[in-house]
Scaffold this motif. Structure first.
Motif, PDB file in Angstrom:
ATOM      1  N   ILE A  26       0.841  -1.199   0.000  1.00  0.00           N
ATOM      2  CA  ILE A  26       0.000   0.000   0.000  1.00  0.00           C
ATOM      3  C   ILE A  26       0.875   1.248   0.000  1.00  0.00           C
ATOM      4  O   ILE A  26       0.663   2.195  -0.757  1.00  0.00           O
ATOM      5  CB  ILE A  26      -0.947  -0.009   1.224  1.00  0.00           C
ATOM      6  N   LEU A  27       1.933   1.208   0.811  1.00  0.00           N
ATOM      7  CA  LEU A  27       2.859   2.341   0.887  1.00  0.00           C
ATOM      8  C   LEU A  27       3.472   2.619  -0.486  1.00  0.00           C
ATOM      9  O   LEU A  27       3.568   3.768  -0.923  1.00  0.00           O
ATOM     10  CB  LEU A  27       3.959   2.003   1.889  1.00  0.00           C
ATOM     11  N   GLN A  28       3.855   1.551  -1.153  1.00  0.00           N
ATOM     12  CA  GLN A  28       4.454   1.710  -2.488  1.00  0.00           C
ATOM     13  C   GLN A  28       3.475   2.363  -3.449  1.00  0.00           C
ATOM     14  O   GLN A  28       3.834   3.218  -4.251  1.00  0.00           O
ATOM     15  CB  GLN A  28       4.892   0.354  -3.059  1.00  0.00           C
ATOM     16  N   PHE A  29       2.190   1.945  -3.348  1.00  0.00           N
ATOM     17  CA  PHE A  29       1.186   2.523  -4.245  1.00  0.00           C
ATOM     18  C   PHE A  29       0.981   4.000  -3.933  1.00  0.00           C
ATOM     19  O   PHE A  29       0.942   4.831  -4.817  1.00  0.00           O
ATOM     20  CB  PHE A  29      -0.143   1.763  -4.116  1.00  0.00           C
ATOM     21  N   ILE A  30       0.900   4.301  -2.614  1.00  0.00           N
ATOM     22  CA  ILE A  30       0.663   5.691  -2.226  1.00  0.00           C
ATOM     23  C   ILE A  30       1.841   6.565  -2.650  1.00  0.00           C
ATOM     24  O   ILE A  30       1.673   7.679  -3.133  1.00  0.00           O
ATOM     25  CB  ILE A  30       0.453   5.796  -0.691  1.00  0.00           C
ATOM     26  N   GLU A  31       3.037   6.017  -2.497  1.00  0.00           N
ATOM     27  CA  GLU A  31       4.227   6.838  -2.731  1.00  0.00           C
ATOM     28  C   GLU A  31       4.754   6.713  -4.155  1.00  0.00           C
ATOM     29  O   GLU A  31       5.898   7.093  -4.419  1.00  0.00           O
ATOM     30  CB  GLU A  31       5.318   6.439  -1.753  1.00  0.00           C
ATOM     31  N   SER A  32       3.924   6.195  -5.059  1.00  0.00           N
ATOM     32  CA  SER A  32       4.469   5.942  -6.397  1.00  0.00           C
ATOM     33  C   SER A  32       4.956   7.240  -7.068  1.00  0.00           C
ATOM     34  O   SER A  32       5.953   7.239  -7.778  1.00  0.00           O
ATOM     35  CB  SER A  32       3.468   5.206  -7.269  1.00  0.00           C
ATOM     36  N   ASP A  33       4.248   8.366  -6.792  1.00  0.00           N
ATOM     37  CA  ASP A  33       4.671   9.651  -7.378  1.00  0.00           C
ATOM     38  C   ASP A  33       6.058  10.032  -6.879  1.00  0.00           C
ATOM     39  O   ASP A  33       6.936  10.415  -7.647  1.00  0.00           O
ATOM     40  CB  ASP A  33       3.699  10.750  -6.960  1.00  0.00           C
ATOM     41  N   LYS A  34       6.200   9.887  -5.557  1.00  0.00           N
ATOM     42  CA  LYS A  34       7.465  10.225  -4.914  1.00  0.00           C
ATOM     43  C   LYS A  34       8.582   9.333  -5.475  1.00  0.00           C
ATOM     44  O   LYS A  34       9.686   9.802  -5.771  1.00  0.00           O
ATOM     45  CB  LYS A  34       7.329   9.970  -3.408  1.00  0.00           C
ATOM     46  N   ASN A  35       8.248   8.045  -5.610  1.00  0.00           N
ATOM     47  CA  ASN A  35       9.238   7.100  -6.131  1.00  0.00           C
ATOM     48  C   ASN A  35       9.661   7.471  -7.543  1.00  0.00           C
ATOM     49  O   ASN A  35      10.829   7.374  -7.898  1.00  0.00           O
ATOM     50  CB  ASN A  35       8.668   5.673  -6.139  1.00  0.00           C
ATOM     51  N   GLU A  36       8.652   7.901  -8.332  1.00  0.00           N
ATOM     52  CA  GLU A  36       8.976   8.308  -9.704  1.00  0.00           C
ATOM     53  C   GLU A  36       9.995   9.431  -9.692  1.00  0.00           C
ATOM     54  O   GLU A  36      10.985   9.397 -10.417  1.00  0.00           O
ATOM     55  CB  GLU A  36       7.713   8.804 -10.401  1.00  0.00           C
ATOM     56  N   LYS A  37       9.746  10.420  -8.845  1.00  0.00           N
ATOM     57  CA  LYS A  37      10.663  11.573  -8.762  1.00  0.00           C
ATOM     58  C   LYS A  37      12.050  11.094  -8.340  1.00  0.00           C
ATOM     59  O   LYS A  37      13.064  11.541  -8.873  1.00  0.00           O
ATOM     60  CB  LYS A  37      10.148  12.585  -7.721  1.00  0.00           C
ATOM     61  N   PHE A  38      12.034  10.191  -7.367  1.00  0.00           N
ATOM     62  CA  PHE A  38      13.293   9.689  -6.830  1.00  0.00           C
ATOM     63  C   PHE A  38      14.098   8.976  -7.916  1.00  0.00           C
ATOM     64  O   PHE A  38      15.284   9.255  -8.125  1.00  0.00           O
ATOM     65  CB  PHE A  38      12.983   8.739  -5.668  1.00  0.00           C
ATOM     66  N   VAL A  39      13.410   8.089  -8.642  1.00  0.00           N
ATOM     67  CA  VAL A  39      14.087   7.342  -9.706  1.00  0.00           C
ATOM     68  C   VAL A  39      14.592   8.322 -10.774  1.00  0.00           C
ATOM     69  O   VAL A  39      15.714   8.201 -11.287  1.00  0.00           O
ATOM     70  CB  VAL A  39      13.118   6.304 -10.336  1.00  0.00           C
ATOM     71  N   GLU A  40      13.753   9.335 -11.049  1.00  0.00           N
ATOM     72  CA  GLU A  40      14.138  10.322 -12.062  1.00  0.00           C
ATOM     73  C   GLU A  40      15.411  11.048 -11.631  1.00  0.00           C
ATOM     74  O   GLU A  40      16.325  11.246 -12.425  1.00  0.00           O
ATOM     75  CB  GLU A  40      12.986  11.312 -12.238  1.00  0.00           C
ATOM     76  N   THR A  41      15.463  11.403 -10.343  1.00  0.00           N
ATOM     77  CA  THR A  41      16.653  12.100  -9.839  1.00  0.00           C
ATOM     78  C   THR A  41      17.896  11.228  -9.985  1.00  0.00           C
ATOM     79  O   THR A  41      18.965  11.709 -10.369  1.00  0.00           O
ATOM     80  CB  THR A  41      16.475  12.435  -8.340  1.00  0.00           C
TER      81      THR A  41
END
Ligand code: ADP
Length: 535
Positions: A26-41
């Motif tokens: 669930i955390l991964q789903f909620i934070e998917s936007d944040k993760n995207e930014k992180f991976v992009e960085t």
């Protein structure tokens, strides 16, 4: 045994595994936007560091040139112009992208060596023009040169780049840098210059470095103002993600992008793929947990049924044994006078011992089936004869227990391939059940007819019936229906599972039609013709 072990296992699995995994998902789903930014960085940094190392490489090359020329200039004495000149000549000859070099002393003497020198500077006036151009360039950029000289005095040598020949096809850049000291001439600041052919430089040094770092995922380009003058992939379209000035030739930019995609797209796909993978893992995990719970609960209920079985069987053994013993003792003591009573006792002993052997047969057969040792002996036999014989033996029990029995046998039926003993056992089990599970209305109908390639043997009673939800389960080993009436009746839960096994071996079927409190009909279907090669 109660249900608590299953509950306990479920609680342990849920708390120890399911909750953390689900929460993480669930955390991964909620934070998917944040993760995207992180991976992009992360990707962004990777691209920057690639450009950085290209620049670093170019810088290292310059440093090696600079030290080569510094060594030449330092070993120069006023009497060895020609040695310096040939040193410079060797230097630019050894570098594809360098078209010439010079060293200019404080007294403005310039020693130089140029590629194509003869054609380019073939007249004195051209040579003067060349020297004047260098001198005026130095004069015009006095303050900038002062700055790099003072930096060089602190140990940090860097060049200033001048566009030397903007008109030529291959643009030439002149890199001027200071050489601090010459022990022979006492000159304190000498200036040196290296002529670099931009395109050759890009091909030779920059592109090679690109190549060594490209694993096929990147596209590199070099841009001069608005024009891309070099790219590793002509077909690639779209904006370059990162660009940086080339430190050595600052009017050139080096640029990089991901092949066929953008950083944002790539990180989105990565995060999406991760989420899909996570969902699959969750589904697999849930299935696993479901399967585990199913298996454990089956094992537990099997264990529970086995315990009941032992209790039931001991009970069932004890009762007929006690009866047999009691009647036999009474007879032995000669206390029974009436012949009718004696007959009654004999028949009771016979029917009870028949019941006992039936039970023991069931148990032995069951254990043989479980250990795959049960053997069947097929022969051509008459099902009609087997049924009639069995009903004869059973007759006394019917009478004794007050049953009304209706028999409907088509006696013109053909013989079939059977194991007579096993089939008798199957019929006895059905009759036994019909008697056991009839309470108020004591009626049994036995019929044997031919139907659609099968001989159908049906045993019908008007007893307690079986709830529809249990129609399949009653054929499982040890299973006894849930009603309290059943539990007051003796039984091992093995009878029907044996009948089913016997019918399977005969390539036949067993079916049940039953309604609670209305009665049951069990039908055995024997094929008239067995399939070849099976027995
Ligand atoms: P059991 O030894 O308990 O009779 P069986 O395998 O012969 O074992 O039968 C399994 C269960 O099926 C019985 O416990 C009973 O609940 C149900 N059953 C079988 N035959 C009948 C019947 N004729 N009428 C009602 N219930 C029956």
């Amino acid at each position: 045994m109660n249900k608590s072990p299953i509950k306990k296992i479920i609680i342990i699995v849920v708390i120890a595994l399911l909750v953390p995994i689900l929460m993480y998902s669930i955390l991964q789903f909620i934070e998917s936007d944040k993760n995207e930014k992180f991976v992009e960085t992360i990707y962004d940094r990777q691209l920057s560091s690639i450009l950085f190392s290209v620049n670093q490489h170019c810088w290292d090359i310059f440093t090696s040139w600079e030290s080569e020329i510094t060594t030449l200039a330092e070993s120069f004495t006023r009497h060895s112009y020609s040695r310096l000149k040939s040193g410079l000549y060797n230097f630019h000859q050894s570098q594809t992208s360098v078209t010439g070099a010079f060293v200019r002393f404080n007294n403005q003497i310039i020693i130089y060596s140029l590629e194509n020198e003869i054609e380019e500077l073939n007249s004195e006036s051209r040579r003067q023009e060349f020297l004047t151009k260098i001198n005026s360039l130095i004069r015009d950029n006095d303050s900038a040169l002062e700055r790099i000289i003072s930096q060089a005095q602190k140990g940090y040598v860097r060049p200033i780049a001048f566009l030397w020949d903007a008109n030529s096809m291959n643009k030439i850049t002149l890199l001027i840098f200071p050489i601090i000291e010459n022990s022979y001439t006492g000159d304190s600041t000498i200036l040196a210059g290296i002529f670099v052919n931009n395109l050759d430089y890009i091909q030779e040094i920059v592109a090679r470095k690109f190549g060594s770092m490209n694993d096929g995922n990147f596209v590199f380009a070099v841009r001069q103002k608005d024009e891309i003058i070099f790219t590793t992939d002509e077909a690639e379209e779209g904006e370059y993600e990162k660009k940086e000035a080339l430190w050595i030739l600052p009017d050139l930019d080096i640029q990089i992008k991901l092949k066929g995609t953008t950083l944002a797209e790539l990180s989105k796909t990565r995060v999406r793929n991760n989420l899909i993978l996570l969902s699959i893992v969750n589904v697999v995990f849930l299935c696993g947990v479901g399967y585990l719970i199913y298996n454990v609960s089956t094992e537990i209920s099997l264990a529970k049924m086995k315990t009941n079985f032992v209790a039931n069987v001991s009970h069932e053994l004890r009762t007929p044994l006690a009866l047999i013993r009691m009647f036999a003792e009474t007879l032995e003591m000669g206390r029974v006078n009436s012949e009718e009573k004696k007959q009654h006792y004999y028949k009771t002993i016979m029917s009870e011992s028949a019941r006992l052997s039936q039970l023991i047969n069931n148990i032995l057969d069951f254990s043989k089936i479980e250990s795959h040792k049960k053997e069947y002996h097929f022969e051509t036999a008459s099902l009609v004869a087997i049924l009639t014989q069995t009903l004869d033996i059973y007759h006394f029990r019917f009478v004794q227990t007050g049953f009304e029995v209706d028999v409907d046998i088509d006696d013109k039926l053909p013989d079939t391939q059977l194991d007579s003993e096993a089939v008798t056992q199957a019929i006895v089990n059905l009759l036994d059940n019909a008697v056991k599970y009839s309470v108020d209305e004591k009626y049994i109908k036995v019929s044997l007819n031919r139907n659609n390639g099968y001989l159908e043997l049906a045993v019908e009673d008007k007893g307690i019936g079986i709830h529809e939800s249990e129609h399949e389960k009653i054929f499982e080993k040890f299973y006894r229906a849930g009603s309290s009436l059943v539990h007051n009746t003796k039984g091992s839960g093995l009878g029907l599972s044996l009948v089913k096994h016997i019918m399977d071996v005969h390539q036949g079927k067993i079916t049940v039609k039953s309604k609670l409190n209305k009665g049951s009909t069990f039908t055995l279907m024997f094929p008239l013709q067995l399939k070849n090669g099976e027995h």
